[in-house]
Design a protein around this motif. Structure first.
Motif, PDB file in Angstrom:
ATOM      1  N   CYS A 167       1.331   9.106   7.743  1.00  0.00           N
ATOM      2  CA  CYS A 167       0.808   8.028   7.264  1.00  0.00           C
ATOM      3  C   CYS A 167       1.536   6.561   7.950  1.00  0.00           C
ATOM      4  O   CYS A 167       0.819   5.845   8.280  1.00  0.00           O
ATOM      5  CB  CYS A 167       1.385   7.576   6.000  1.00  0.00           C
TER       6      CYS A 167
ATOM      7  N   GLU B 126       0.913  -1.107  -0.102  1.00  0.00           N
ATOM      8  CA  GLU B 126      -0.063  -0.146   0.051  1.00  0.00           C
ATOM      9  C   GLU B 126       0.792   1.288   0.167  1.00  0.00           C
ATOM     10  O   GLU B 126       1.560   1.428   0.991  1.00  0.00           O
ATOM     11  CB  GLU B 126      -0.863  -0.004   1.190  1.00  0.00           C
TER      12      GLU B 126
ATOM     13  N   CYS C 282       1.470   5.003   0.461  1.00  0.00           N
ATOM     14  CA  CYS C 282       0.806   6.317   1.156  1.00  0.00           C
ATOM     15  C   CYS C 282       0.990   7.496   0.282  1.00  0.00           C
ATOM     16  O   CYS C 282       0.347   8.611   0.309  1.00  0.00           O
ATOM     17  CB  CYS C 282       0.908   6.400   2.613  1.00  0.00           C
TER      18      CYS C 282
ATOM     19  N   PRO D 179       4.432   4.906   7.868  1.00  0.00           N
ATOM     20  CA  PRO D 179       4.648   3.681   6.901  1.00  0.00           C
ATOM     21  C   PRO D 179       5.691   2.749   7.582  1.00  0.00           C
ATOM     22  O   PRO D 179       6.449   3.174   8.420  1.00  0.00           O
ATOM     23  CB  PRO D 179       5.175   4.141   5.755  1.00  0.00           C
TER      24      PRO D 179
END
Length: 124
Positions: A34, A16, A18, A36
């Motif tokens: 985010c 995924e 961001c 990550p």
């Protein structure tokens, strides 16, 4: 255009994404928002600054695996840079995905394999 292509490659590999940041400030802001697990950070950014600033801001106190992407894998700034590994340009999508898998494994405390993907170098 290259960043957009890499985003597509990463999405296809199950990651995924961001976002794509054009500069240090945006990358740090995006990373803090985010949070990550992994990041691909270009060593030299368009504004003349270095991606090591991004990792220095995001790595301490978090579980963030920084993978640097660079045409100069022997750059002196990488010697003491926060992060897990450096991937030399040019690279293929398969090598990028393999490098991210390895960065994640290192973040989880796994030992490095005896053979690394082509162009990948572990930091520290």
């Amino acid at each position: 255009m290259i960043a957009d292509y890499l985003e597509e490659v990463l999405n296809d590999a199950g990651y995924e994404v961001c976002g794509i940041a054009p500069d240090v400030e945006t990358a740090i802001t995006m990373g803090r928002a985010c949070q990550p697990d992994l990041g691909i950070i270009d060593l030299r950014l368009p504004d003349g600054r270095l991606g090591t600033e991004v990792a220095a801001a995001l790595c301490p106190g978090t579980r963030f695996g920084a993978l640097y992407s660079t045409g100069n894998p022997d750059h002196p700034m990488l010697r003491d840079a926060m992060g897990v590994a450096c991937l030399a340009k040019p690279y293929t999508p398969d090598v990028l995905v393999a490098a991210l898998h390895l960065v994640w494994a290192r973040m989880m405390g796994e030992a490095a394999p005896s053979t690394l993907p082509n162009g990948l170098r572990l930091l520290h």
